[in-house]
Design a protein around this motif. Structure first.
Motif, short mmCIF file in Angstrom:
data_model
loop_
_atom_site.label_atom_id
_atom_site.label_comp_id
_atom_site.label_asym_id
_atom_site.label_seq_id
_atom_site.Cartn_x
_atom_site.Cartn_y
_atom_site.Cartn_z
N TYR A 67 2.98 59.89 34.21
CA TYR A 67 2.07 60.95 33.75
C TYR A 67 0.62 60.44 33.76
O TYR A 67 -0.27 61.09 34.29
CB TYR A 67 2.48 61.39 32.35
CG TYR A 67 1.97 62.75 31.94
CD1 TYR A 67 2.37 63.91 32.61
CD2 TYR A 67 1.11 62.89 30.87
CE1 TYR A 67 1.94 65.16 32.22
CE2 TYR A 67 0.66 64.14 30.47
CZ TYR A 67 1.07 65.27 31.14
OH TYR A 67 0.62 66.51 30.76
N GLU A 68 0.43 59.26 33.21
CA GLU A 68 -0.92 58.69 33.10
C GLU A 68 -1.51 58.37 34.47
O GLU A 68 -2.71 58.53 34.70
CB GLU A 68 -0.83 57.42 32.23
CG GLU A 68 -2.13 56.68 32.05
CD GLU A 68 -2.33 55.57 33.06
OE1 GLU A 68 -3.50 55.20 33.30
OE2 GLU A 68 -1.34 55.07 33.63
N ALA A 69 -0.69 57.95 35.41
CA ALA A 69 -1.18 57.52 36.73
C ALA A 69 -1.72 58.67 37.57
O ALA A 69 -2.36 58.43 38.59
CB ALA A 69 -0.05 56.81 37.48
N GLN A 70 -1.50 59.90 37.15
CA GLN A 70 -1.95 61.04 37.94
C GLN A 70 -3.47 61.26 37.90
O GLN A 70 -4.03 61.83 38.83
CB GLN A 70 -1.29 62.33 37.45
CG GLN A 70 0.19 62.38 37.65
CD GLN A 70 0.75 63.68 37.13
OE1 GLN A 70 0.35 64.76 37.57
NE2 GLN A 70 1.65 63.59 36.17
N LEU A 71 -4.11 60.84 36.82
CA LEU A 71 -5.53 61.13 36.65
C LEU A 71 -6.41 59.96 37.01
O LEU A 71 -6.10 58.82 36.69
CB LEU A 71 -5.82 61.52 35.19
CG LEU A 71 -5.35 62.88 34.72
CD1 LEU A 71 -5.85 63.14 33.30
CD2 LEU A 71 -5.77 63.99 35.64
N SER A 72 -7.51 60.29 37.65
CA SER A 72 -8.57 59.32 37.91
C SER A 72 -9.74 59.67 37.01
O SER A 72 -9.80 60.77 36.44
CB SER A 72 -9.02 59.39 39.37
OG SER A 72 -7.94 59.09 40.23
N GLU A 73 -10.68 58.77 36.90
CA GLU A 73 -11.86 59.02 36.06
C GLU A 73 -12.54 60.33 36.48
O GLU A 73 -12.73 60.59 37.67
CB GLU A 73 -12.83 57.85 36.18
CG GLU A 73 -13.97 57.91 35.20
CD GLU A 73 -14.84 56.66 35.22
OE1 GLU A 73 -15.99 56.76 34.79
OE2 GLU A 73 -14.36 55.62 35.68
N GLY A 74 -12.85 61.15 35.51
CA GLY A 74 -13.55 62.40 35.77
C GLY A 74 -12.64 63.60 35.97
O GLY A 74 -13.10 64.74 35.96
N GLN A 75 -11.36 63.38 36.19
CA GLN A 75 -10.43 64.50 36.37
C GLN A 75 -10.12 65.14 35.02
O GLN A 75 -10.17 64.49 33.98
CB GLN A 75 -9.12 64.03 37.02
CG GLN A 75 -9.25 63.74 38.50
CD GLN A 75 -7.89 63.41 39.08
OE1 GLN A 75 -7.37 62.33 38.85
NE2 GLN A 75 -7.34 64.35 39.83
N LYS A 76 -9.79 66.41 35.05
CA LYS A 76 -9.48 67.17 33.84
C LYS A 76 -7.98 67.06 33.53
O LYS A 76 -7.15 66.97 34.42
CB LYS A 76 -9.87 68.62 34.03
CG LYS A 76 -11.33 68.81 34.44
CD LYS A 76 -11.96 69.90 33.66
CE LYS A 76 -13.40 70.12 34.04
NZ LYS A 76 -14.32 69.11 33.62
N TYR A 77 -7.64 67.11 32.24
CA TYR A 77 -6.25 67.00 31.81
C TYR A 77 -5.38 68.12 32.38
O TYR A 77 -4.19 67.93 32.61
CB TYR A 77 -6.15 67.00 30.28
CG TYR A 77 -6.71 65.74 29.67
CD1 TYR A 77 -6.08 64.52 29.84
CD2 TYR A 77 -7.87 65.78 28.91
CE1 TYR A 77 -6.59 63.36 29.29
CE2 TYR A 77 -8.38 64.63 28.34
CZ TYR A 77 -7.75 63.42 28.54
OH TYR A 77 -8.25 62.27 27.98
N LYS A 78 -5.98 69.28 32.64
CA LYS A 78 -5.19 70.39 33.17
C LYS A 78 -4.66 70.09 34.58
O LYS A 78 -3.78 70.79 35.08
CB LYS A 78 -5.99 71.69 33.17
CG LYS A 78 -7.17 71.72 34.10
CD LYS A 78 -7.90 73.04 34.01
CE LYS A 78 -9.09 73.05 34.96
NZ LYS A 78 -9.81 74.31 34.88
N GLU A 79 -5.16 69.04 35.21
CA GLU A 79 -4.68 68.66 36.54
C GLU A 79 -3.38 67.85 36.49
O GLU A 79 -2.79 67.57 37.53
CB GLU A 79 -5.77 67.86 37.27
CG GLU A 79 -7.02 68.68 37.53
CD GLU A 79 -8.10 67.88 38.23
OE1 GLU A 79 -7.76 67.18 39.22
OE2 GLU A 79 -9.26 67.95 37.80
N LEU A 80 -2.93 67.49 35.29
CA LEU A 80 -1.68 66.76 35.15
C LEU A 80 -0.49 67.63 35.52
O LEU A 80 -0.44 68.81 35.14
CB LEU A 80 -1.51 66.25 33.72
CG LEU A 80 -2.43 65.12 33.29
CD1 LEU A 80 -2.38 64.94 31.79
CD2 LEU A 80 -2.07 63.84 34.02
#
Length: 173
Positions: A67-80
């Motif tokens: 779950y955590e690995a999906q986001l990069s810096e600056g991405q929004k949580y709704k993109e998970l």
């Protein structure tokens, strides 16, 4: 708990099975099979032969890393996207007779879902009884194959499940 509907998989993309460490002190996690569906869901399939008495924590840890690995810096949580872990166990784990148990994040009294992003499956092979289930179900055929069913029964399974023939295990004599 209400069973969720299963999504038909139209495409599976194999991804790197190694979960990156944030620091040198972090635990290295290597997934048995990690896939991403065409709708963006991540699925981890783990096989455990022996009970190390930590599968529930291990499963939640692996889920959290996916779950955590999906986001990069600056991405929004709704993109998970939703992450699913499937644990195929060669031992009994839960105090229930069912061979397949599914856990989600729900309110304790009303069972209302908080979010659909977490799903943990535990499939206990010793609880799978060949006579108690329909052999027409694809999942059961694969599980019986993994369980190491007798050779004659495996050949019948392979004849009814074409993907098992492609493994090269079942060759006509």
């Amino acid at each position: 708990m209400k069973h969720t509907e299963r999504e038909a998989l139209s495409e599976i993309i194999l991804v790197n099975p190694n979960l990156d460490k944030d620091s040198l002190q972090d635990k290295l996690s290597i997934l048995d099979v990690r896939v991403k569906t065409s709708s963006g869901k991540y699925i981890d399939i783990e096989m455990q032969l022996f009970n190390k008495y930590d599968i529930e924590k291990r499963s939640l840890y692996v889920w959290s890393k996916l779950y955590e690995a999906q986001l990069s810096e600056g991405q929004k949580y709704k993109e998970l996207n939703k992450c699913i872990t499937i644990n195929i166990l060669n031992y009994s784990f839960l105090p229930v007779a069912r061979y397949h148990s599914i856990f989600q994040l729900r309110e304790i009294v009303t069972h209302a879902p908080l979010i659909d992003d977490i799903e943990l499956h535990f499939i206990e092979l010793p609880k799978l009884k060949e006579t108690a289930v329909s052999l027409d179900e694809g999942l059961v055929k694969w599980l019986l194959f993994l369980k190491g069913t007798e050779k004659e029964k495996c050949e019948v399974l392979a004849m009814n499940e074409p993907q098992l023939r492609y493994l090269g295990v079942f060759k006509p004599e």
